[in-house]
Design a protein around this motif. Structure first.
Motif, PDB file in Angstrom:
ATOM      1  N   ALA A  93      51.128  50.135  58.127  1.00 15.12           N
ATOM      2  CA  ALA A  93      51.527  51.478  58.555  1.00 15.12           C
ATOM      3  C   ALA A  93      51.772  52.429  57.382  1.00 15.12           C
ATOM      4  CB  ALA A  93      52.756  51.419  59.456  1.00 15.12           C
ATOM      5  N   PRO A  94      52.399  51.983  56.253  1.00 11.88           N
ATOM      6  CA  PRO A  94      52.541  52.903  55.118  1.00 11.88           C
ATOM      7  C   PRO A  94      51.160  53.215  54.543  1.00 11.88           C
ATOM      8  CG  PRO A  94      54.090  51.100  54.934  1.00 11.88           C
ATOM      9  CD  PRO A  94      53.114  50.737  56.020  1.00 11.88           C
ATOM     10  N   THR A  95      50.801  54.479  54.551  1.00 15.26           N
ATOM     11  CA  THR A  95      49.458  54.911  54.181  1.00 15.26           C
ATOM     12  C   THR A  95      49.562  56.091  53.231  1.00 15.26           C
ATOM     13  OG1 THR A  95      48.784  54.319  56.422  1.00 15.26           O
ATOM     14  CG2 THR A  95      47.257  55.659  55.164  1.00 15.26           C
ATOM     15  N   LEU A  96      48.597  56.217  52.331  1.00 17.68           N
ATOM     16  CA  LEU A  96      48.575  57.376  51.452  1.00 17.68           C
ATOM     17  C   LEU A  96      48.331  58.637  52.260  1.00 17.68           C
ATOM     18  CD1 LEU A  96      46.555  56.177  48.348  1.00 17.68           C
ATOM     19  CD2 LEU A  96      48.960  56.756  48.433  1.00 17.68           C
ATOM     20  N   ILE A  97      49.071  59.673  51.952  1.00 13.37           N
ATOM     21  CA  ILE A  97      48.854  60.965  52.589  1.00 13.37           C
ATOM     22  C   ILE A  97      47.500  61.484  52.132  1.00 13.37           C
ATOM     23  CG2 ILE A  97      49.600  63.365  52.672  1.00 13.37           C
ATOM     24  CD1 ILE A  97      52.457  62.363  52.377  1.00 13.37           C
ATOM     25  N   THR A  98      46.685  61.921  53.054  1.00 11.21           N
ATOM     26  CA  THR A  98      45.395  62.489  52.695  1.00 11.21           C
ATOM     27  C   THR A  98      45.395  63.968  53.040  1.00 11.21           C
ATOM     28  OG1 THR A  98      44.484  61.861  54.842  1.00 11.21           O
ATOM     29  CG2 THR A  98      44.132  60.339  53.030  1.00 11.21           C
ATOM     30  N   GLY A  99      44.568  64.724  52.349  1.00  7.31           N
ATOM     31  CA  GLY A  99      44.467  66.149  52.624  1.00  7.31           C
ATOM     32  C   GLY A  99      45.499  66.990  51.909  1.00  7.31           C
ATOM     33  N   LEU A 100      46.384  66.353  51.160  1.00  9.73           N
ATOM     34  CA  LEU A 100      47.381  67.081  50.382  1.00  9.73           C
ATOM     35  C   LEU A 100      47.044  66.951  48.911  1.00  9.73           C
ATOM     36  CD1 LEU A 100      50.676  65.987  52.151  1.00  9.73           C
ATOM     37  CD2 LEU A 100      49.418  68.107  52.470  1.00  9.73           C
ATOM     38  N   GLU A 101      47.653  67.791  48.108  1.00 10.23           N
ATOM     39  CA  GLU A 101      47.434  67.721  46.665  1.00 10.23           C
ATOM     40  C   GLU A 101      47.839  66.340  46.153  1.00 10.23           C
ATOM     41  OE1 GLU A 101      49.365  69.676  42.688  1.00 10.23           O
ATOM     42  OE2 GLU A 101      49.239  70.917  44.473  1.00 10.23           O
ATOM     43  N   GLU A 102      46.933  65.697  45.472  1.00 12.26           N
ATOM     44  CA  GLU A 102      47.200  64.356  44.989  1.00 12.26           C
ATOM     45  C   GLU A 102      48.163  64.400  43.804  1.00 12.26           C
ATOM     46  OE1 GLU A 102      44.785  60.510  43.257  1.00 12.26           O
ATOM     47  OE2 GLU A 102      43.737  61.997  44.460  1.00 12.26           O
ATOM     48  N   GLU A 103      49.143  63.525  43.841  1.00 10.72           N
ATOM     49  CA  GLU A 103      50.072  63.411  42.729  1.00 10.72           C
ATOM     50  C   GLU A 103      49.518  62.365  41.764  1.00 10.72           C
ATOM     51  OE1 GLU A 103      54.564  64.037  43.981  1.00 10.72           O
ATOM     52  OE2 GLU A 103      53.610  62.478  45.172  1.00 10.72           O
ATOM     53  N   ASP A 104      49.363  62.744  40.504  1.00 11.90           N
ATOM     54  CA  ASP A 104      48.893  61.758  39.549  1.00 11.90           C
ATOM     55  C   ASP A 104      50.068  60.896  39.091  1.00 11.90           C
ATOM     56  OD1 ASP A 104      50.285  63.289  37.680  1.00 11.90           O
ATOM     57  OD2 ASP A 104      48.493  64.164  36.820  1.00 11.90           O
ATOM     58  N   LYS A 105      49.738  59.858  38.338  1.00  5.77           N
ATOM     59  CA  LYS A 105      50.742  58.898  37.905  1.00  5.77           C
ATOM     60  C   LYS A 105      51.860  59.576  37.111  1.00  5.77           C
ATOM     61  CE  LYS A 105      51.231  54.442  35.660  1.00  5.77           C
ATOM     62  NZ  LYS A 105      50.528  53.313  35.041  1.00  5.77           N
ATOM     63  N   SER A 106      51.527  60.541  36.255  1.00  6.40           N
ATOM     64  CA  SER A 106      52.556  61.195  35.445  1.00  6.40           C
ATOM     65  C   SER A 106      53.536  61.974  36.324  1.00  6.40           C
ATOM     66  CB  SER A 106      51.939  62.102  34.386  1.00  6.40           C
ATOM     67  OG  SER A 106      51.241  63.169  34.975  1.00  6.40           O
ATOM     68  N   ARG A 107      53.050  62.597  37.387  1.00 10.02           N
ATOM     69  CA  ARG A 107      53.943  63.324  38.306  1.00 10.02           C
ATOM     70  C   ARG A 107      54.844  62.335  39.063  1.00 10.02           C
ATOM     71  NH1 ARG A 107      55.893  68.367  40.140  1.00 10.02           N
ATOM     72  NH2 ARG A 107      56.191  68.295  42.372  1.00 10.02           N
ATOM     73  N   LEU A 108      54.293  61.200  39.461  1.00  8.86           N
ATOM     74  CA  LEU A 108      55.106  60.199  40.147  1.00  8.86           C
ATOM     75  C   LEU A 108      56.182  59.648  39.223  1.00  8.86           C
ATOM     76  CD1 LEU A 108      52.297  58.355  42.117  1.00  8.86           C
ATOM     77  CD2 LEU A 108      54.082  59.808  43.093  1.00  8.86           C
ATOM     78  N   ILE A 109      55.862  59.488  37.938  1.00  6.24           N
ATOM     79  CA  ILE A 109      56.858  59.032  36.969  1.00  6.24           C
ATOM     80  C   ILE A 109      57.942  60.096  36.788  1.00  6.24           C
ATOM     81  CG2 ILE A 109      57.227  58.491  34.516  1.00  6.24           C
ATOM     82  CD1 ILE A 109      54.490  57.013  34.646  1.00  6.24           C
TER      83      ILE A 109
END
Length: 124
Positions: A93-109
């Motif tokens: 059930a946990p799925t990547l959000i699609t259609g939105l601006e992708e967050e790169d690894k540096s933004r997630l950090i």
């Protein structure tokens, strides 16, 4: 990018909720705060530079299934090799959000740092 819970797949078994290191996953109909499970408290600047109150109680994002607060979801970057909610979910059930601006690894950090370091709390 943040994860979301696919309501068509979620059986509300709840295995995902305790696995989230930043308390980004909430039960059906549960109210939530940015300060839940984070070092955020009181007035803070978010990653967009806006001042928010981390202790404000927010309305549930779903009254049908567990939900993920995207602004608190880091995909477990910097803590685990994979998102822990997806690792324990029996239905994917946990799925990547699609259609939105992708967050790169540096933004997630940066988001992880924002959630865990007290330097973002403001003395207003």
């Amino acid at each position: 990018m943040a994860l979301f819970i696919d309501t068509d797949l979620c059986t509300n078994m709840g295995a995902c909720e305790p696995e989230c290191p930043h308390t980004a996953i909430y039960d059906v109909g549960e109210y939530w705060k940015f300060s839940d499970g984070t070092s955020l408290s009181g007035q803070v600047k978010n990653l967009n530079g806006e001042v928010i109150d981390a202790d404000v109680i927010n309305k549930p994002l779903s009254d049908e299934s567990y939900f993920i607060v995207a602004d608190k979801c880091t995909n477990c970057i910097g803590e685990y090799d994979e998102p822990q909610c997806a690792a324990v979910c029996a239905t994917d059930a946990p799925t990547l959000i699609t259609g939105l601006e992708e967050e790169d690894k540096s933004r997630l950090i940066k988001k992880k740092e924002w959630l865990t370091e007290e330097q973002y709390n403001l003395d207003l």
